[in-house]
Write a protein that holds these residues in place. Structure first.
Motif, mmCIF file in Angstrom:
data_model
loop_
_atom_site.group_PDB
_atom_site.id
_atom_site.type_symbol
_atom_site.label_atom_id
_atom_site.label_comp_id
_atom_site.label_asym_id
_atom_site.label_seq_id
_atom_site.Cartn_x
_atom_site.Cartn_y
_atom_site.Cartn_z
ATOM 1 N N ALA A 132 31.612 45.134 57.620
ATOM 2 C CA ALA A 132 32.903 45.274 56.951
ATOM 3 C C ALA A 132 33.758 44.018 57.121
ATOM 4 N N GLY A 133 33.620 43.341 58.252
ATOM 5 C CA GLY A 133 34.408 42.140 58.499
ATOM 6 C C GLY A 133 34.133 41.042 57.495
ATOM 7 N N THR A 134 32.850 40.746 57.270
ATOM 8 C CA THR A 134 32.504 39.706 56.309
ATOM 9 C C THR A 134 32.820 40.169 54.890
ATOM 10 N N SER A 135 32.624 41.443 54.610
ATOM 11 C CA SER A 135 32.968 41.971 53.290
ATOM 12 C C SER A 135 34.457 41.783 53.014
ATOM 13 N N ASP A 136 35.279 42.100 54.007
ATOM 14 C CA ASP A 136 36.722 41.906 53.870
ATOM 15 C C ASP A 136 37.049 40.425 53.692
ATOM 16 N N TYR A 137 36.384 39.587 54.466
ATOM 17 C CA TYR A 137 36.605 38.148 54.376
ATOM 18 C C TYR A 137 36.295 37.623 52.972
ATOM 19 N N ILE A 138 35.147 38.015 52.408
ATOM 20 C CA ILE A 138 34.814 37.482 51.084
ATOM 21 C C ILE A 138 35.673 38.121 49.986
ATOM 22 N N THR A 139 36.201 39.316 50.230
ATOM 23 C CA THR A 139 37.177 39.882 49.297
ATOM 24 C C THR A 139 38.399 38.971 49.233
ATOM 25 N N GLY A 140 38.829 38.474 50.380
ATOM 26 C CA GLY A 140 39.938 37.522 50.411
ATOM 27 C C GLY A 140 39.604 36.235 49.671
ATOM 28 N N LEU A 141 38.352 35.788 49.798
ATOM 29 C CA LEU A 141 37.929 34.592 49.064
ATOM 30 C C LEU A 141 37.980 34.821 47.551
ATOM 31 N N VAL A 142 37.609 36.030 47.118
ATOM 32 C CA VAL A 142 37.696 36.354 45.688
ATOM 33 C C VAL A 142 39.135 36.178 45.228
ATOM 34 N N GLU A 143 40.081 36.725 45.983
ATOM 35 C CA GLU A 143 41.490 36.627 45.604
ATOM 36 C C GLU A 143 41.952 35.171 45.554
ATOM 37 N N THR A 144 41.524 34.367 46.507
ATOM 38 C CA THR A 144 41.893 32.948 46.526
ATOM 39 C C THR A 144 41.330 32.222 45.312
ATOM 40 N N HIS A 145 40.053 32.455 45.014
ATOM 41 C CA HIS A 145 39.446 31.797 43.852
ATOM 42 C C HIS A 145 40.039 32.306 42.544
ATOM 43 N N GLU A 146 40.407 33.582 42.488
ATOM 44 C CA GLU A 146 41.046 34.094 41.270
ATOM 45 C C GLU A 146 42.371 33.378 41.021
ATOM 46 N N LYS A 147 43.125 33.144 42.078
ATOM 47 C CA LYS A 147 44.400 32.435 41.917
ATOM 48 C C LYS A 147 44.161 30.985 41.506
ATOM 49 N N MET A 148 43.189 30.337 42.132
ATOM 50 C CA MET A 148 42.887 28.954 41.769
ATOM 51 C C MET A 148 42.400 28.867 40.324
ATOM 52 N N ALA A 149 41.590 29.837 39.897
ATOM 53 C CA ALA A 149 41.101 29.877 38.512
ATOM 54 C C ALA A 149 42.260 30.105 37.546
ATOM 55 N N TRP A 150 43.173 30.968 37.912
ATOM 56 C CA TRP A 150 44.353 31.218 37.078
ATOM 57 C C TRP A 150 45.149 29.928 36.887
ATOM 58 N N MET A 151 45.328 29.186 37.970
ATOM 59 C CA MET A 151 46.070 27.922 37.890
ATOM 60 C C MET A 151 45.367 26.940 36.956
ATOM 61 N N LEU A 152 44.052 26.892 37.003
ATOM 62 C CA LEU A 152 43.297 26.031 36.090
ATOM 63 C C LEU A 152 43.422 26.540 34.657
ATOM 64 N N ARG A 153 43.234 27.842 34.470
ATOM 65 C CA ARG A 153 43.267 28.455 33.145
ATOM 66 C C ARG A 153 44.622 28.231 32.464
ATOM 67 N N ALA A 154 45.699 28.218 33.268
ATOM 68 C CA ALA A 154 47.045 28.063 32.724
ATOM 69 C C ALA A 154 47.256 26.687 32.073
ATOM 70 N N HIS A 155 46.416 25.718 32.418
ATOM 71 C CA HIS A 155 46.514 24.394 31.821
ATOM 72 C C HIS A 155 45.820 24.304 30.465
ATOM 73 N N LEU A 156 45.015 25.291 30.129
ATOM 74 C CA LEU A 156 44.254 25.260 28.873
ATOM 75 C C LEU A 156 44.985 26.029 27.791
ATOM 76 N N ASN A 157 44.739 25.665 26.538
ATOM 77 C CA ASN A 157 45.375 26.371 25.408
ATOM 78 C C ASN A 157 44.721 27.689 25.144
#
Length: 157
Positions: A132-157
Motif C-alpha cells: 500500500a505504501g508504494t501504491s500510495d506513493y505512485i498515486t501521488g506521482l500520478v497527481e504530480t504528472h497530471e499537474k505538469m501535463a496540465w501546465m504543458l497542455r495550457a500552452h497549446l491551442n
C-alpha cells in the motif's frame, strides 16, 4: 540487508521492477525537459526557458524520491544512461519541431505515457503485491504528472 516490512521478498522484487522503470522514465523525461530548457528559441524564449527549468527541477526531485523508495525497499537503483535507456518506456528522440510548441507536445506525450504506466500499476502494487505504501506513493506521482501535463497542455491551442 533485505527490508523486513511485512511484504514478501518476491513481491518487493516485483514492486522494485516497476519502480526502476519509473525511475528510467523520469530520467529520460528530465533529460528531454533539460534539452527544451537549453535549446528553446523564439519570441517567448525567456518565459519558456524559465517554465522548462521549473519542470526539470520538479522532475529532479521526483527522480530522487523514486530512487529513495527503491532503496527503502532494500534494492539498489540503476544509475547508468545505458540502464535507463534499456528500462524506459519513452524515446529520447525528438519527433516534433525544435521550438516551443514542439517541445511542449513532446513532453506532454511523455508525461501522459508516464501517467498511464503509473495508473496501470497502482492497484497491481496495492492488491496483488500487498504494498500500500508504494501504491500510495505512485498515486501521488500520478497527481504530480497530471499537474505538469496540465501546465504543458495550457500552452497549446
Amino acid at each position: 540487508m533485505k527490508a523486513n516490512i511485512g511484504i514478501k521478498q518476491e513481491n518487493i522484487n516485483k514492486v522494485v521492477d516497476v519502480l526502476i522503470k519509473v525511475l528510467a522514465d523520469e530520467f529520460v523525461l528530465y533529460t528531454k525537459t533539460r534539452r527544451a530548457h537549453w535549446n528553446i528559441e523564439g519570441p517567448d524564449f525567456y518565459n519558456k526557458h524559465l517554465f522548462f527549468e521549473k519542470q526539470y527541477e520538479e522532475l529532479d526531485e521526483i527522480m530522487d524520491t523514486v530512487a529513495e523508495r527503491v532503496r527503502a525497499l532494500g534494492h539498489y537503483t540503476p544509475a547508468t544512461l545505458k540502464d535507463f535507456l534499456e528500462l524506459t518506456h519513452l524515446s529520447e528522440e525528438l519527433k516534433e519541431k525544435n521550438d516551443a510548441n514542439g517541445f511542449i507536445k513532446e513532453l506532454l506525450i511523455d508525461h501522459e505515457s508516464i501517467i498511464i504506466y503509473l495508473r496501470e500499476n497502482i492497484n497491481y502494487i496495492a492488491n496483488d503485491l500487498q504494498d500500500a505504501g508504494t501504491s500510495d506513493y505512485i498515486t501521488g506521482l500520478v497527481e504530480t504528472h497530471e499537474k505538469m501535463a496540465w501546465m504543458l497542455r495550457a500552452h497549446l491551442n
